[in-house]
Design an enzyme around this catalytic site. Structure first.
Site, PDB file in Angstrom:
ATOM      1  N   ASN A  16       0.909  -1.256   0.043  1.00 51.90           N
ATOM      2  CA  ASN A  16       0.077  -0.025   0.041  1.00 51.90           C
ATOM      3  C   ASN A  16       0.989   1.250   0.114  1.00 51.90           C
ATOM      4  OD1 ASN A  16      -2.413  -1.329   0.050  1.00 51.90           O
ATOM      5  ND2 ASN A  16      -2.609  -1.533   2.074  1.00 51.90           N
ATOM      6  N   ASP A 129      -0.788 -10.711  12.971  1.00 52.43           N
ATOM      7  CA  ASP A 129      -1.299 -10.928  11.436  1.00 52.43           C
ATOM      8  C   ASP A 129      -0.399 -11.949  10.772  1.00 52.43           C
ATOM      9  OD1 ASP A 129      -2.727 -10.483   9.005  1.00 52.43           O
ATOM     10  OD2 ASP A 129      -1.493  -8.961   8.408  1.00 52.43           O
TER      11      ASP A 129
END
Length: 366
Positions: A16, A129
């Site tokens: 991103n 994560d």
């Protein structure tokens, strides 16, 4: 292009906020991976804290199975994180291209994963994560845990000693993270490791559905004991109402299978026992699994098809249950005959899906 003493080469991946490029020390020739972050994008998306957290966390960690951060450089527009190079790429890509691993190799990699994660936990770092995409493989076939952007430290816990930020990847996230009541960071990481082990040995995900609503329901089902009814939340309850169709919020899915629901004042345990007795009396074979009953009727007539459906009980309150009967395949008339008997014997308010008698569900929660 050069950054400090590093010469940048091909792009290894993109995210991103920028790219990850292969780099080499111009003096020694040693290879690194340089994560190049765009400051403007970071500020625009308000991710400054996440980047700072990842950098500060990686500075704490020195373990052979955790990606190492060597240094951080910066210009007016970019941040450069010089990381250990794992030339084998993501474990995800390896399994996707070669399929499941044998038990010996799977055990070796899983031991490395647990060793690295145990070290992180000893340092007070919870990853939050863990997934195949965040487990890298080096040139020697050893794994490196990476991407600590969502990690947490003990100081991030609240007064109850638990973490409360819901984060992680849908297929790997622990059910307690979704419960919104706080969770233990180490325990939730271990759940994700279990999912990773499953994929390593089977090359498929244990929890995978066409939309998030179904996906997030699966881990909670696993926590229920075989004797316990599923606890239904308000969102799922409203979703049962044919007059309030919420399917537009999610991806399209097949809703062609017929379901019949009715409420009952019997306890969940009593309901399941009575359903089993009635179904057996009508010639059905009963299988029990995770609080559900699978009912199978084998019909040898050439004019009829075998019938199979699932009976499940959802608890709205200790005094009110919803029984759902969902057909998998088979003769509709035989299915409705059994459903009618069950609802007449056990129910308080029968409701055929996609008719207008579903208001009981909403009224009962007022």
């Amino acid at each position: 292009m050069r950054v400090g003493k590093y010469e940048l080469g091909k792009t290894l991946g993109e995210g991103n906020f920028g790219k990850v490029k292969l780099a080499a020390d111009i003096r020694t020739g040693r290879r690194y991976a340089v994560k190049i972050l765009d400051k403007t994008k970071i500020l625009h998306l308000n991710f400054s804290d996440q980047i700072k957290r990842e950098i500060s966390t990686l500075k704490l960690l020195r373990h052979p199975n955790v990606v190492r951060l060597y240094e951080v450089l910066a210009s007016k527009t970019k941040i450069y994180m010089v990381l250990e190079c794992a030339s084998g790429g993501e474990l995800f890509d390896r399994i996707e291209s070669k399929g499941k691993m044998d038990e010996v190799e799977g055990r070796r990699l899983f031991q490395q994963l647990i060793d690295g994660l145990s070290y992180c936990h000893d340092k007070g770092v919870y990853h939050r994560d863990l997934k195949l995409e965040n487990v890298l493989v080096d040139a020697k076939g050893n794994i490196k845990i990476s991407d600590f952007g969502l990690s947490a430290l003990p100081q991030n816990c609240r007064e109850d000693g638990l973490l409360h930020t819901t984060c992680g990847s849908p297929n790997y996230v622990a059910p307690e993270v979704l419960a919104n009541r706080g969770y233990n960071g180490a325990a939730s990481d271990i759940w994700s490791c279990g999912v990773i082990l499953y994929v390593i040995l089977t090359a498929c995900l244990p929890f995978d559905e066409t939309n998030l609503a179904l996906l997030y329901k699966k881990p909670s089902d696993v926590e229920n004991s075989p004797e316990s009814p599923s606890i239904i939340n308000a969102f799922e309850l409203i979703g049962m109402s044919s007059s309030l169709d919420l399917s537009g919020f999610f991806e399209q899915e097949d809703v062609s299978e017929r379901k019949i629901r009715f409420t009952s004042n019997h306890s969940a345990k009593d309901l399941l026992e009575r359903i089993e007795v009635i179904a057996t009396d009508m010639g059905f074979r009963v299988q029990k699994k995770s609080g559900k009953l699978k009912l199978i009727q084998e019909i040898r007539s050439q004019r009829s098809l075998n019938l199979s459906f699932v009976a499940e009980v959802f608890e709205i309150s200790p005094l009110l249950q919803v029984v759902e009967l969902k057909k998998s395949f088979g003769d509709s008339s035989a299915y409705r005959q059994l459903c009618k008997r069950l609802s007449n014997d056990l129910g308080t308010n029968p409701e055929l899906e996609r008719q207008n008698s579903s208001s009981f569900a909403l009224n009962s929660t007022c």
